[in-house]
Design a protein around this motif. Structure first.
Motif, PDB file in Angstrom:
ATOM      1  N   THR A 107       0.867  -1.291   0.017  1.00 36.36           N
ATOM      2  CA  THR A 107      -0.032  -0.098   0.063  1.00 36.36           C
ATOM      3  C   THR A 107       0.920   1.217   0.091  1.00 36.36           C
ATOM      4  O   THR A 107       0.667   2.230  -0.750  1.00 36.36           O
ATOM      5  CB  THR A 107      -0.725   0.304   1.083  1.00 36.36           C
ATOM      6  N   VAL A 108       1.871   1.344   0.751  1.00 36.57           N
ATOM      7  CA  VAL A 108       2.905   2.381   0.801  1.00 36.57           C
ATOM      8  C   VAL A 108       3.555   2.637  -0.611  1.00 36.57           C
ATOM      9  O   VAL A 108       3.467   3.723  -1.051  1.00 36.57           O
ATOM     10  CB  VAL A 108       3.874   2.194   1.748  1.00 36.57           C
ATOM     11  N   ALA A 109       3.709   1.461  -1.363  1.00 37.31           N
ATOM     12  CA  ALA A 109       4.508   1.662  -2.592  1.00 37.31           C
ATOM     13  C   ALA A 109       3.412   2.137  -3.750  1.00 37.31           C
ATOM     14  O   ALA A 109       3.744   3.053  -4.515  1.00 37.31           O
ATOM     15  CB  ALA A 109       4.717   0.106  -3.222  1.00 37.31           C
ATOM     16  N   SER A 110       2.366   1.760  -3.406  1.00 37.10           N
ATOM     17  CA  SER A 110       1.274   2.229  -4.248  1.00 37.10           C
ATOM     18  C   SER A 110       0.844   3.543  -4.260  1.00 37.10           C
ATOM     19  O   SER A 110       0.458   4.201  -5.193  1.00 37.10           O
ATOM     20  CB  SER A 110      -0.053   1.358  -4.128  1.00 37.10           C
ATOM     21  N   ARG A 111       1.226   4.250  -3.252  1.00 37.03           N
ATOM     22  CA  ARG A 111       0.886   5.711  -3.004  1.00 37.03           C
ATOM     23  C   ARG A 111       2.304   6.700  -3.000  1.00 37.03           C
ATOM     24  O   ARG A 111       1.991   7.664  -3.498  1.00 37.03           O
ATOM     25  CB  ARG A 111       0.094   5.870  -1.680  1.00 37.03           C
ATOM     26  N   PHE A 112       3.237   5.979  -2.287  1.00 38.97           N
ATOM     27  CA  PHE A 112       4.490   7.027  -2.359  1.00 38.97           C
ATOM     28  C   PHE A 112       5.452   6.941  -3.806  1.00 38.97           C
ATOM     29  O   PHE A 112       6.090   7.762  -3.852  1.00 38.97           O
ATOM     30  CB  PHE A 112       5.297   6.538  -1.255  1.00 38.97           C
ATOM     31  N   GLU A 113       5.289   5.898  -4.380  1.00 40.16           N
ATOM     32  CA  GLU A 113       5.783   5.600  -5.743  1.00 40.16           C
ATOM     33  C   GLU A 113       4.804   4.981  -6.903  1.00 40.16           C
ATOM     34  O   GLU A 113       5.022   4.177  -7.228  1.00 40.16           O
ATOM     35  CB  GLU A 113       6.962   4.631  -5.564  1.00 40.16           C
ATOM     36  N   THR A 114       3.898   5.833  -6.921  1.00 44.19           N
ATOM     37  CA  THR A 114       2.664   5.530  -7.687  1.00 44.19           C
ATOM     38  C   THR A 114       2.919   5.072  -9.083  1.00 44.19           C
ATOM     39  O   THR A 114       2.631   3.997  -9.446  1.00 44.19           O
ATOM     40  CB  THR A 114       1.792   6.374  -7.621  1.00 44.19           C
ATOM     41  N   ARG A 115       3.777   5.714  -9.635  1.00 42.37           N
ATOM     42  CA  ARG A 115       4.348   5.356 -11.163  1.00 42.37           C
ATOM     43  C   ARG A 115       5.139   4.168 -11.101  1.00 42.37           C
ATOM     44  O   ARG A 115       4.655   3.199 -12.150  1.00 42.37           O
ATOM     45  CB  ARG A 115       5.145   6.593 -11.647  1.00 42.37           C
ATOM     46  N   ARG A 116       5.925   4.049 -10.295  1.00 37.07           N
ATOM     47  CA  ARG A 116       6.769   2.805 -10.327  1.00 37.07           C
ATOM     48  C   ARG A 116       5.818   1.566  -9.943  1.00 37.07           C
ATOM     49  O   ARG A 116       5.972   0.440 -10.601  1.00 37.07           O
ATOM     50  CB  ARG A 116       7.857   2.997  -9.269  1.00 37.07           C
ATOM     51  N   TYR A 117       5.165   1.845  -8.955  1.00 38.35           N
ATOM     52  CA  TYR A 117       4.235   0.501  -8.472  1.00 38.35           C
ATOM     53  C   TYR A 117       3.415   0.178  -9.596  1.00 38.35           C
ATOM     54  O   TYR A 117       2.963  -0.963  -9.986  1.00 38.35           O
ATOM     55  CB  TYR A 117       3.553   0.875  -7.508  1.00 38.35           C
ATOM     56  N   ALA A 118       2.759   1.292 -10.411  1.00 38.49           N
ATOM     57  CA  ALA A 118       2.053   1.009 -11.476  1.00 38.49           C
ATOM     58  C   ALA A 118       2.349   0.427 -12.514  1.00 38.49           C
ATOM     59  O   ALA A 118       1.914  -0.794 -13.098  1.00 38.49           O
ATOM     60  CB  ALA A 118       1.323   2.299 -11.777  1.00 38.49           C
ATOM     61  N   ALA A 119       3.714   0.594 -12.880  1.00 34.56           N
ATOM     62  CA  ALA A 119       4.463  -0.087 -13.939  1.00 34.56           C
ATOM     63  C   ALA A 119       4.819  -1.376 -13.487  1.00 34.56           C
ATOM     64  O   ALA A 119       4.519  -2.612 -14.300  1.00 34.56           O
ATOM     65  CB  ALA A 119       5.866   0.452 -13.943  1.00 34.56           C
ATOM     66  N   MET A 120       4.961  -1.748 -12.223  1.00 32.72           N
ATOM     67  CA  MET A 120       5.254  -3.099 -11.553  1.00 32.72           C
ATOM     68  C   MET A 120       4.005  -3.783 -11.701  1.00 32.72           C
ATOM     69  O   MET A 120       4.075  -5.082 -12.060  1.00 32.72           O
ATOM     70  CB  MET A 120       5.857  -3.070 -10.199  1.00 32.72           C
ATOM     71  N   MET A 121       2.795  -3.340 -11.866  1.00 36.53           N
ATOM     72  CA  MET A 121       1.333  -4.163 -11.739  1.00 36.53           C
ATOM     73  C   MET A 121       0.930  -4.192 -13.147  1.00 36.53           C
ATOM     74  O   MET A 121      -0.026  -4.552 -13.498  1.00 36.53           O
ATOM     75  CB  MET A 121       0.415  -3.284 -11.020  1.00 36.53           C
ATOM     76  N   GLY A 122       1.881  -3.598 -14.136  1.00 39.29           N
ATOM     77  CA  GLY A 122       1.540  -4.062 -15.607  1.00 39.29           C
ATOM     78  C   GLY A 122       0.753  -2.583 -16.123  1.00 39.29           C
ATOM     79  O   GLY A 122       0.287  -2.899 -17.480  1.00 39.29           O
ATOM     80  N   ALA A 123       0.856  -1.521 -15.520  1.00 36.73           N
ATOM     81  CA  ALA A 123       0.278  -0.430 -16.147  1.00 36.73           C
ATOM     82  C   ALA A 123       1.086   0.094 -17.300  1.00 36.73           C
ATOM     83  O   ALA A 123       2.286   0.001 -17.215  1.00 36.73           O
ATOM     84  CB  ALA A 123      -0.116   0.738 -15.293  1.00 36.73           C
ATOM     85  N   THR A 124       0.570   0.967 -18.131  1.00 34.59           N
ATOM     86  CA  THR A 124       1.448   1.669 -19.088  1.00 34.59           C
ATOM     87  C   THR A 124       2.067   2.990 -18.575  1.00 34.59           C
ATOM     88  O   THR A 124       1.324   3.984 -18.032  1.00 34.59           O
ATOM     89  CB  THR A 124       0.630   2.131 -20.375  1.00 34.59           C
ATOM     90  N   THR A 125       3.319   2.982 -18.579  1.00 32.00           N
ATOM     91  CA  THR A 125       4.115   4.282 -18.155  1.00 32.00           C
ATOM     92  C   THR A 125       5.125   4.556 -19.598  1.00 32.00           C
ATOM     93  O   THR A 125       6.304   4.578 -19.349  1.00 32.00           O
ATOM     94  CB  THR A 125       5.095   3.918 -17.049  1.00 32.00           C
ATOM     95  N   GLU A 126       4.230   5.149 -20.320  1.00 32.01           N
ATOM     96  CA  GLU A 126       4.883   5.108 -21.738  1.00 32.01           C
ATOM     97  C   GLU A 126       4.709   6.726 -22.259  1.00 32.01           C
ATOM     98  O   GLU A 126       5.179   7.111 -23.685  1.00 32.01           O
ATOM     99  CB  GLU A 126       4.927   4.446 -22.900  1.00 32.01           C
ATOM    100  N   PHE A 127       3.626   7.184 -21.697  1.00 29.99           N
ATOM    101  CA  PHE A 127       3.424   8.519 -22.325  1.00 29.99           C
ATOM    102  C   PHE A 127       4.310   9.753 -22.239  1.00 29.99           C
ATOM    103  O   PHE A 127       5.221   9.523 -21.169  1.00 29.99           O
ATOM    104  CB  PHE A 127       1.970   8.890 -21.471  1.00 29.99           C
ATOM    105  N   ARG A 128       4.344  10.631 -22.733  1.00 30.29           N
ATOM    106  CA  ARG A 128       5.169  11.567 -22.887  1.00 30.29           C
ATOM    107  C   ARG A 128       4.267  12.952 -22.924  1.00 30.29           C
ATOM    108  O   ARG A 128       3.637  13.568 -23.649  1.00 30.29           O
ATOM    109  CB  ARG A 128       5.998  11.720 -24.316  1.00 30.29           C
ATOM    110  N   LYS A 129       4.753  13.858 -21.810  1.00 37.28           N
ATOM    111  CA  LYS A 129       4.176  15.011 -21.515  1.00 37.28           C
ATOM    112  C   LYS A 129       2.785  15.084 -21.296  1.00 37.28           C
ATOM    113  O   LYS A 129       2.090  16.045 -22.166  1.00 37.28           O
ATOM    114  CB  LYS A 129       4.801  16.134 -22.607  1.00 37.28           C
ATOM    115  N   GLU A 130       2.080  14.221 -20.307  1.00 39.90           N
ATOM    116  CA  GLU A 130       0.838  14.262 -20.221  1.00 39.90           C
ATOM    117  C   GLU A 130       0.425  15.548 -19.380  1.00 39.90           C
ATOM    118  O   GLU A 130       0.779  15.655 -18.257  1.00 39.90           O
ATOM    119  CB  GLU A 130       0.557  12.994 -19.538  1.00 39.90           C
ATOM    120  N   GLU A 131      -0.610  16.384 -20.091  1.00 39.67           N
ATOM    121  CA  GLU A 131      -0.805  17.475 -19.386  1.00 39.67           C
ATOM    122  C   GLU A 131      -2.338  17.772 -19.069  1.00 39.67           C
ATOM    123  O   GLU A 131      -2.531  16.751 -18.096  1.00 39.67           O
ATOM    124  CB  GLU A 131      -0.791  18.685 -20.609  1.00 39.67           C
TER     125      GLU A 131
END
Length: 604
Positions: free
Chosen positions: A372-396
């Motif tokens: 749970t701590v990982a999911s909130r303190f390092e949300t992007r890294r944790y999301a990538a570990m869970m299989g989410a997409t972390t390839e967008f560029r300059k999302e505004e």
């Protein structure tokens, strides 16, 4: 914790009917129509030196009457109101910070400004994209013709939330609070101590906030901050640890008052959605991260979206880990993850390979009990570990179209991780190695794209507004032999002068049915522009231009403030992003916080 399995969100059923926020039976709305026609005359692209130093705003015709035609300023950075300089930076004790020459440190990074009707008063919270961050509370006057002016100014004390950090875009919640962002969160894997932060040119200015740099904690920053104002002008600030920690550009609350879309600015970033447990309360809920399931590689690409649950969290539980209270440790990166270096681009058994946030390939393993701590303190890294997409560029920026039940998201540039092992069309593995390479577009577009997302009701997720598809709506036009620049604009305009360049923030003019697109561009356009996009004929009309080197930050639509409508607009750091040699030093570089309008109101 809820299941972290990827949840397929391919919805075949028709969208559930949804309604916008606000009440049509409100007495103040009885004589206000739900829709009106508006026609912007448009303004020309600045061509002369004088035009490139000025701000121009379009007139607009509504019901045969002309409105607008000028940019109205609340305050400019450095301007004195009630003994305070707008944009002054302060430390934790409230002492005004000074520059080396002894002058007051003034930020020209004016950002989002809200309009908040509270009781019989009208307020605006105005935030600054700096380190330390700054916020100000303005009480506004509104005359009989709808014209707004500043009545009073106070600086908001942010010491109760550990100070503010790089307040980028913002929004207004359906319950009339100001929702601020903290962008480009410090990397806690390397900036462990104040001494580490001092070695980082971006983070170092924040250390001036503290009396002792040992107070530095990278996990203080990268959160949403909700600002509530009462009629007595008392301010309450809350950092929402339950939502997650990102390089927040903007968080936008949907009309159900539970679903929040959260955009993540930078390289190799993700798209996130928070669903609160209770309407109007962002202190507890479930965060989700998007998975891009590509269906077309042409142009800006097209995909179906799936959502990965990152689990449930509460502000109270996560705050304990931020501050080391109630028996919890003041958490560090090494308390959350085991991290090792990849060997020949391969992670050891038991470690997950990710590529997120511009850090390249990383090999991580969550320590037992720290999910749970990982999911909130390092949300992007944790999301990538869970299989989410972390390839967008300059999302505004992000905004909601209540007429079509669509979401619009600006992608400032479509490149790098969004290509297929390339950078600007040339072979490069930095952005895809170690990751899933979900986005594999045939071409890149440095001028950017605004995407449209279809929304559906998904009761199992507790939301009426779950995005299920994503595709380009309007894209910038890189200058080429096939699409040459307009004569006279060949210099300093690598994107076609009659198209968007690096879209930043967007807002939907509900009732008037126009999509407003603001730019944050350097070489794309010499002078940044705000555009009105027409859904019927797909045309763009230039409705505001800004001085050399400025950025158009946070255009935001207010359909009905006491019978008038407004489009707020901030002109950030003139001469700061380019053309600094054009600055005469006579105050031209001071930023502007203001609005376009007023226009006749429409029902909310």
């Amino acid at each position: 914790m809820k299941s972290r399995l990827v949840q397929a969100m391919m919805i075949a059923a028709a969208a559930a009917a949804v309604t916008g926020c606000g009440s049509d039976d409100d007495d103040d709305n009885n004589n206000i129509p739900a829709t009106r026609e508006i026609s912007f005359a448009g303004v020309a692209a600045p061509a002369t030196d004088a035009e490139k130093r000025a701000i121009f705003a379009s007139t607009a015709t509504v019901e045969d009457k002309t409105y607008g035609g000028e940019y109205r300023t609340f305050l400019r950075s450095g301007e004195v109101q009630d003994g305070k300089q707008f944009g002054q930076l302060i430390d934790k004790a409230g002492t005004v910070l000074k520059a080396e020459d002894g002058s007051v440190r003034i930020s020209d990074s004016n950002e989002f400004t809200s309009i908040l009707p509270v009781g019989k008063k009208l307020f605006s919270v105005s935030q600054f994209e700096d380190r330390p961050g700054a916020m100000f509370l303005m009480e506004l006057n509104q005359d009989d013709n709808g014209v707004l002016s500043v009545k009073s100014l106070e600086q908001i004390d942010q010491s109760g939330v550990d100070g503010g950090w790089v307040h980028c875009a913002g929004s207004v919640t359906p319950w009339t609070t100001h929702l601020a962002s903290e962008e480009y969160e410090p990397d806690a894997s390397v900036q462990i101590t104040g001494a580490d932060a001092a070695e980082n040119g971006y983070s170092a200015p924040m250390l001036d906030y503290y009396a002792d740099i040992s107070e530095w904690n990278p996990y203080y920053y990268g959160w949403n901050i909700e600002i509530a104002v009462d009629e007595a002008a008392d301010v309450t600030s809350t950092k929402h640890y339950a939502m997650g920690r990102l390089a927040y550009e903007l968080s936008y609350v949907m009309p159900d008052q539970k679903t929040v879309y959260m955009t993540d600015d930078g390289t190799n970033v993700g798209l996130y959605m928070f669903v609160a447990d209770n309407a109007g309360d962002l202190t507890a809920g479930t965060t989700y991260a998007a998975v891009w399931k590509q269906t077309s590689a042409a142009g800006a690409g097209e995909a179906k979206l799936e959502w990965v649950s990152l689990g449930h969290a509460t502000n109270a539980a996560m705050k304990d880990y931020v501050h080391g209270t109630n028996g919890k440790p003041k958490v560090k990166f090494a308390d959350i993850f085991d991290a090792v270096e990849p060997e020949s681009n391969v992670c050891p058994v038991g470690y997950t390979s990710i590529n997120a946030g511009g850090n390249g390939q990383e090999c991580l393993k969550v320590k037992a009990g720290m999910e749970t701590v990982a999911s909130r303190f390092e949300t992007r890294r944790y999301a990538a570990m869970m299989g989410a997409t972390t390839e967008f560029r300059k999302e505004e920026g992000v905004t909601f179209d209540s007429k079509r039940n669509k979401l619009y998201i600006a992608m400032s540039s479509v490149e790098r991780g969004m290509e297929d092992f390339k950078k600007n069309g040339s072979a490069k593995n930095s952005y895809d190695i170690g990751g899933p390479n979900h986005i594999r577009l045939d071409s890149y577009n440095k001028c950017g794209t605004v995407y449209e997302l279809d929304l559906f009701s998904v009761p199992s997720m507790g939301s009426q507004y779950v995005a299920t598809t994503m595709k380009g709506l309007v894209s910038g036009r890189p200058v080429s032999e096939q699409d040459p620049q307009v004569a006279g604009f060949e210099d300093n305009n690598s994107c076609h002068i009659d198209g968007i360049a690096n879209p930043d923030n967007v807002t939907y003019m509900s009732g008037y049915d126009k999509l407003i697109i603001g730019e944050d561009t350097g070489s794309g356009h010499q002078n940044d522009v705000i555009w009105a996009y027409d859904f019927e004929d797909k045309s763009l009309t230039r409705i505001q231009t800004t001085p050399y080197g400025a950025e158009t930050t946070s255009p935001y639509w207010y359909p009905n403030i006491n019978g008038w409508a407004y489009l707020t607009s901030v002109v950030q750091h003139p001469y700061g992003e380019s053309d600094s040699d054009k600055d005469t030093g006579a105050g031209e570089a001071r930023a502007y916080t203001g609005y376009i309008g007023p226009f006749p109101a429409v029902k909310q």
